[in-house]
Every structure is written in C-alpha cells, then in structure tokens.
Scaffold this active site. Structure first.
Site, PDB file in Angstrom:
ATOM      1  N   LYS A  13       0.825  -1.218   0.000  1.00  0.00           N
ATOM      2  CA  LYS A  13       0.000   0.000   0.000  1.00  0.00           C
ATOM      3  C   LYS A  13       0.853   1.259   0.000  1.00  0.00           C
ATOM      4  O   LYS A  13       0.569   2.214  -0.729  1.00  0.00           O
ATOM      5  CB  LYS A  13      -0.926   0.010   1.219  1.00  0.00           C
ATOM      6  CG  LYS A  13      -1.930  -1.125   1.284  1.00  0.00           C
ATOM      7  CD  LYS A  13      -2.907  -0.943   2.429  1.00  0.00           C
ATOM      8  CE  LYS A  13      -2.236  -0.879   3.787  1.00  0.00           C
ATOM      9  NZ  LYS A  13      -1.517  -2.121   4.152  1.00  0.00           N
ATOM     10  N   ARG A  88      -9.304   1.163   9.083  1.00  0.00           N
ATOM     11  CA  ARG A  88      -8.764  -0.141   9.479  1.00  0.00           C
ATOM     12  C   ARG A  88      -9.839  -1.114   9.961  1.00  0.00           C
ATOM     13  O   ARG A  88      -9.564  -2.301  10.127  1.00  0.00           O
ATOM     14  CB  ARG A  88      -7.722   0.019  10.600  1.00  0.00           C
ATOM     15  CG  ARG A  88      -6.426   0.661  10.155  1.00  0.00           C
ATOM     16  CD  ARG A  88      -5.418   0.676  11.283  1.00  0.00           C
ATOM     17  NE  ARG A  88      -4.179   1.316  10.874  1.00  0.00           N
ATOM     18  CZ  ARG A  88      -3.166   0.691  10.309  1.00  0.00           C
ATOM     19  NH1 ARG A  88      -3.261  -0.602  10.063  1.00  0.00           N
ATOM     20  NH2 ARG A  88      -2.068   1.340   9.980  1.00  0.00           N
ATOM     21  N   ARG A 127      12.742  -9.676   4.952  1.00  0.00           N
ATOM     22  CA  ARG A 127      13.284  -8.323   4.770  1.00  0.00           C
ATOM     23  C   ARG A 127      14.568  -8.128   5.586  1.00  0.00           C
ATOM     24  O   ARG A 127      14.623  -8.454   6.766  1.00  0.00           O
ATOM     25  CB  ARG A 127      12.223  -7.296   5.187  1.00  0.00           C
ATOM     26  CG  ARG A 127      12.610  -5.864   4.943  1.00  0.00           C
ATOM     27  CD  ARG A 127      11.406  -4.956   4.965  1.00  0.00           C
ATOM     28  NE  ARG A 127      10.568  -5.119   6.154  1.00  0.00           N
ATOM     29  CZ  ARG A 127       9.405  -4.506   6.324  1.00  0.00           C
ATOM     30  NH1 ARG A 127       8.925  -3.723   5.370  1.00  0.00           N
ATOM     31  NH2 ARG A 127       8.700  -4.696   7.425  1.00  0.00           N
TER      32      ARG A 127
END
Length: 217
Positions: A13, A88, A127
C-alpha cells in the site's frame, strides 16, 4: 479522485500510494504519519492521542477519524487524496462515510491489493536492511549477492527489524484478518471495491491501478 488502498501488512500500500500521489499530484495520507504529526504539533487531538499512546493503549477510532477528517479539508486535498491504511475497521469505515457524506464528497473507489498470506510472510520475514546505507533486500525475492554483505556499500551489517519476526507478523496478519478484511465485503456492497493482484511487479501493479482509476472515475 478520492480513494483508499486496502490490503494486509506487506501488500504494498505504501509503495503504490506514493506512486499514485506522484502521478496524480494528490496527497498520500497515512494515519501513522498523521498521528505522529498531531502529537508533535501538540494539537488538541494530538494531545488525546499522545495520552492514549503513553498509557499503552490504542488510539480510539473516534480520535483517528477526527484527525483524518482535519487532514482531508486541507488545501492540498481539495482535488483528491489517497488514504493509506485507513480505515482499518468497520467502525472507522462507517464514521468516514458519515463524515464524507455530510460534505457530499464520498469515497469514489477502494482498491484491494490482493496478496496470499504465504507471500506476505516471506515479504516481511525475509526483509533485511543494510544498517550502513539503508538498502533493503529480501532473502526470498531480492536477496543480496552475498547473504552477509550489502551489494551497494559492502557492509556486513544486514539486519532484520525486531518486528519482522514470524510471531509478530503472524499476529499482525491475524489482526488484519479479524478487523480489516471485513471492509472488503463492506465496500463491495457499495460497488466501490476493485481488486488488483498485489504479487505482480511494482510497475505492473501501478499500471493496473491507474487503469482502474482512469476508467472508473
């Protein structure tokens, strides 16, 4: 162009919101950034948010929605905006609808970046960041040539963020599934939901998003 990006943590996003903001010259609005700015500015809502955070509590839906509402009436948002990470949950979505309807400026589209949870886990647990120069890698999708060394600066300081561990990410995805995923049906019922394959490369996703927006809005 008044849109919201919907998707689980790691769905992209933030990346796509930034690209859309640059392309259409409208602001990307993140609740995390807004909360930090409100707290730093010491605004009345910022003080309420700060008190909640210092008490170890979640900032209430009402405060978050009101902070977003203040941002949406600023001059740079008059031609549109991209909501990134808001709403949310259903409470926030309904409050947002009420607020925007009173201004006769409803959301025009909600775009879901659809990514399988298995891929999300790999995106987040894989990551690694170079502590020296900030280059970001992923052990599964974009690994460094040498697993212990940064390709850019040669540093051996490739680290994993403390919140990128499997248990924390699993909890974040469970929270999304429980609280945010119901928004998919909520906006689909309004005829505003569009889905994009979030596992494509960044450029293809951006092109798909632009095509949807330009055809439907």
């Amino acid at each position: 162009m008044r849109i919201a990006l919907l998707g689980a943590p790691g769905s992209g996003k933030g990346t796509q919101g930034k690209l859309l903001s640059q392309k259409y010259n409208i602001p990307q609005i993140s609740t995390g950034d807004l909360l930090r700015d409100a707290v730093a500015a010491g605004s009345p809502l910022g003080k309420q948010a700060k008190a909640a955070m210092e008490a170890g509590e979640l900032v209430s839906d009402d405060i978050v929605t009101r902070i977003v509402g203040e941002r949406l009436v600023q001059a740079d948002a008059t031609q549109g905006y991209i909501l990134d990470g808001f709403p949310r949950n259903l409470t926030q979505a309904r409050s947002l609808d009420t607020m925007l309807s009173s201004q006769n400026q409803p959301l025009q589209a909600v775009i879901l970046l659809d990514v399988d949870f298995e891929v999300l886990m790999k995106r987040l647990t894989g990551r690694r960041t170079c502590q020296a120069c900030g280059t970001i890698y992923n052990l599964y999708f974009s690994p460094p040539k040498d697993s212990s060394r940064c390709d850019q600066c040669g540093s051996h300081q490739l680290i994993q963020r403390s919140d990128d561990n499997e248990q924390t990410i699993h909890n974040r995805l469970q929270t999304y599934e429980t609280q945010t995923a119901p928004l998919i049906d909520y906006y689909a019922a309004q005829g505003k939901l569009y889905k994009v394959n979030g596992t494509d490369n960044v450029v293809d996703i951006a092109n798909n998003l632009s095509q949807i927006l330009e055809v439907t809005l």
